[in-house]
Design a protein around this motif. Structure first.
Motif, PDB file in Angstrom:
ATOM      1  N   ALA A  80       0.815  -1.215   0.000  1.00  0.00           N
ATOM      2  CA  ALA A  80       0.000   0.000   0.000  1.00  0.00           C
ATOM      3  C   ALA A  80       0.848   1.264   0.000  1.00  0.00           C
ATOM      4  CB  ALA A  80      -0.949  -0.007   1.199  1.00  0.00           C
ATOM      5  N   MET A  81       1.934   1.293   0.807  1.00  0.00           N
ATOM      6  CA  MET A  81       2.719   2.530   0.924  1.00  0.00           C
ATOM      7  C   MET A  81       3.476   2.862  -0.351  1.00  0.00           C
ATOM      8  SD  MET A  81       5.800   1.526   3.492  1.00  0.00           S
ATOM      9  CE  MET A  81       7.322   0.808   2.908  1.00  0.00           C
ATOM     10  N   LEU A  82       3.606   1.876  -1.247  1.00  0.00           N
ATOM     11  CA  LEU A  82       4.318   2.104  -2.506  1.00  0.00           C
ATOM     12  C   LEU A  82       3.386   2.068  -3.720  1.00  0.00           C
ATOM     13  CD1 LEU A  82       7.400  -0.139  -1.684  1.00  0.00           C
ATOM     14  CD2 LEU A  82       7.311   2.366  -1.681  1.00  0.00           C
ATOM     15  N   GLY A  83       2.102   2.019  -3.484  1.00  0.00           N
ATOM     16  CA  GLY A  83       1.143   2.001  -4.592  1.00  0.00           C
ATOM     17  C   GLY A  83       1.184   0.712  -5.393  1.00  0.00           C
ATOM     18  N   LEU A  84       1.492  -0.383  -4.736  1.00  0.00           N
ATOM     19  CA  LEU A  84       1.626  -1.675  -5.397  1.00  0.00           C
ATOM     20  C   LEU A  84       0.460  -2.595  -5.043  1.00  0.00           C
ATOM     21  CD1 LEU A  84       5.399  -2.248  -4.581  1.00  0.00           C
ATOM     22  CD2 LEU A  84       4.445  -1.337  -6.705  1.00  0.00           C
ATOM     23  N   GLY A  85       0.331  -3.655  -5.805  1.00  0.00           N
ATOM     24  CA  GLY A  85      -0.681  -4.661  -5.540  1.00  0.00           C
ATOM     25  C   GLY A  85      -0.058  -6.041  -5.531  1.00  0.00           C
ATOM     26  N   PRO A  86      -0.867  -7.049  -5.269  1.00  0.00           N
ATOM     27  CA  PRO A  86      -0.361  -8.431  -5.275  1.00  0.00           C
ATOM     28  C   PRO A  86       0.336  -8.764  -6.596  1.00  0.00           C
ATOM     29  CG  PRO A  86      -2.565  -8.364  -4.375  1.00  0.00           C
ATOM     30  CD  PRO A  86      -2.289  -6.992  -4.949  1.00  0.00           C
ATOM     31  N   GLY A  87       1.495  -9.375  -6.483  1.00  0.00           N
ATOM     32  CA  GLY A  87       2.239  -9.773  -7.667  1.00  0.00           C
ATOM     33  C   GLY A  87       3.219  -8.741  -8.182  1.00  0.00           C
ATOM     34  N   ASP A  88       3.154  -7.523  -7.666  1.00  0.00           N
ATOM     35  CA  ASP A  88       4.035  -6.459  -8.160  1.00  0.00           C
ATOM     36  C   ASP A  88       5.458  -6.558  -7.635  1.00  0.00           C
ATOM     37  OD1 ASP A  88       2.107  -5.240  -9.708  1.00  0.00           O
ATOM     38  OD2 ASP A  88       1.618  -3.702  -8.219  1.00  0.00           O
ATOM     39  N   ALA A  89       5.640  -7.041  -6.408  1.00  0.00           N
ATOM     40  CA  ALA A  89       6.956  -7.001  -5.769  1.00  0.00           C
ATOM     41  C   ALA A  89       7.167  -8.195  -4.863  1.00  0.00           C
ATOM     42  CB  ALA A  89       7.092  -5.713  -4.954  1.00  0.00           C
ATOM     43  N   LYS A  90       8.431  -8.445  -4.562  1.00  0.00           N
ATOM     44  CA  LYS A  90       8.817  -9.434  -3.563  1.00  0.00           C
ATOM     45  C   LYS A  90       9.080  -8.667  -2.275  1.00  0.00           C
ATOM     46  CE  LYS A  90       8.510 -12.661  -6.468  1.00  0.00           C
ATOM     47  NZ  LYS A  90       7.269 -13.414  -6.419  1.00  0.00           N
ATOM     48  N   ILE A  91       8.463  -9.103  -1.188  1.00  0.00           N
ATOM     49  CA  ILE A  91       8.586  -8.422   0.090  1.00  0.00           C
ATOM     50  C   ILE A  91       9.400  -9.291   1.042  1.00  0.00           C
ATOM     51  CG2 ILE A  91       7.347  -7.349   2.006  1.00  0.00           C
ATOM     52  CD1 ILE A  91       6.736  -6.093  -0.776  1.00  0.00           C
ATOM     53  N   LEU A  92      10.499  -8.740   1.558  1.00  0.00           N
ATOM     54  CA  LEU A  92      11.357  -9.430   2.511  1.00  0.00           C
ATOM     55  C   LEU A  92      11.324  -8.629   3.805  1.00  0.00           C
ATOM     56  CD1 LEU A  92      12.601  -9.697  -0.506  1.00  0.00           C
ATOM     57  CD2 LEU A  92      14.507 -10.703   0.676  1.00  0.00           C
ATOM     58  N   ARG A  93      10.971  -9.281   4.904  1.00  0.00           N
ATOM     59  CA  ARG A  93      10.833  -8.561   6.170  1.00  0.00           C
ATOM     60  C   ARG A  93      11.639  -9.231   7.268  1.00  0.00           C
ATOM     61  NH1 ARG A  93       4.749  -6.115   6.332  1.00  0.00           N
ATOM     62  NH2 ARG A  93       5.725  -4.911   7.973  1.00  0.00           N
ATOM     63  N   ASN A  94      12.282  -8.409   8.076  1.00  0.00           N
ATOM     64  CA  ASN A  94      12.934  -8.887   9.292  1.00  0.00           C
ATOM     65  C   ASN A  94      13.022  -7.725  10.278  1.00  0.00           C
ATOM     66  OD1 ASN A  94      15.417  -7.390   8.820  1.00  0.00           O
ATOM     67  ND2 ASN A  94      16.103  -9.015   7.472  1.00  0.00           N
ATOM     68  N   ALA A  95      13.329  -8.023  11.518  1.00  0.00           N
ATOM     69  CA  ALA A  95      13.426  -6.985  12.540  1.00  0.00           C
ATOM     70  C   ALA A  95      14.534  -6.005  12.173  1.00  0.00           C
ATOM     71  CB  ALA A  95      13.697  -7.609  13.903  1.00  0.00           C
ATOM     72  N   GLY A  96      14.172  -4.751  11.963  1.00  0.00           N
ATOM     73  CA  GLY A  96      15.142  -3.710  11.652  1.00  0.00           C
ATOM     74  C   GLY A  96      15.416  -3.488  10.179  1.00  0.00           C
ATOM     75  N   ALA A  97      14.774  -4.258   9.298  1.00  0.00           N
ATOM     76  CA  ALA A  97      14.968  -4.100   7.841  1.00  0.00           C
ATOM     77  C   ALA A  97      16.430  -4.257   7.453  1.00  0.00           C
ATOM     78  CB  ALA A  97      14.428  -2.751   7.359  1.00  0.00           C
ATOM     79  N   ARG A  98      17.096  -5.243   8.015  1.00  0.00           N
ATOM     80  CA  ARG A  98      18.527  -5.424   7.793  1.00  0.00           C
ATOM     81  C   ARG A  98      18.818  -6.338   6.609  1.00  0.00           C
ATOM     82  NH1 ARG A  98      22.070  -3.909  11.504  1.00  0.00           N
ATOM     83  NH2 ARG A  98      23.279  -3.842   9.581  1.00  0.00           N
TER      84      ARG A  98
END
Length: 167
Positions: free
Chosen positions: A49-67
């Motif tokens: 949502a914060m980047l104006g994207l929808g499902p399939g648009d990007a790969k999202i990788l998450r971890n504590a601190g965005a490292r």
């Protein structure tokens, strides 16, 4: 073995509703916008949502601190060569717990919350988020397996929703 407790009943019920109206069947595994986003696990962040994207648009990788950890680098190699990713954003955020103290502070907080002794773990805290984002971006840029990946560093403000480019 399935459990009969109600620990996950709320989310399984919500999944039934989701599956009933499911519209993503056939969506390609490739990132349609060629983007990977490395960000924090903080629940105040909505990466698509914060980047104006929808499902399939990007790969999202998450971890504590965005490292940018070894696991993130490994995943970016796969995303780059097999899943259509040609650019990546490293997005830290304001008021992050991983930027609010030292490693010892986090270990103490875990212990005070009833957790185990975590001193054998590194939580990769960062007192200077901007410098850390720049260093993590440089880590991606200098990784020999990611020479064709374009990468930038950003800071997301959890109070305004705005993203500022750092590098």
């Amino acid at each position: 073995m399935p459990s009969s407790d109600e620990t996950f009943a709320d989310v399984l019920a919500a999944n039934e509703t989701y599956a009933h109206d499911f519209r993503l069947a056939g969506l390609q595994a490739r990132a349609a916008r060629g983007l990977a986003v490395i960000t924090c696990i903080d629940s105040r962040i909505e990466p698509l949502a914060m980047l104006g994207l929808g499902p399939g648009d990007a790969k999202i990788l998450r971890n504590a601190g965005a490292r940018v950890t070894d696991d993130v680098l490994r995943t970016l190699v796969l995303a780059s060569y097999l899943l259509g990713v040609d650019r990546a954003m490293v997005i830290a955020h304001t008021r992050c717990r991983m930027a609010a103290g030292s490693e010892d502070d986090v270990h103490t907080a875990v212990a005070e919350a009833g957790g185990p002794d975590t001193r054998s773990l590194s939580f990769l805290v960062a007192s200077d988020q901007e410098a850390t984002v720049r260093a993590d971006v440089q880590r991606v840029r200098s990784w020999p397996y990611l020479t064709r990946l374009r990468v930038g560093g950003f800071l997301y403000d959890v109070d305004s929703g705005r993203i500022t480019r750092l590098c």
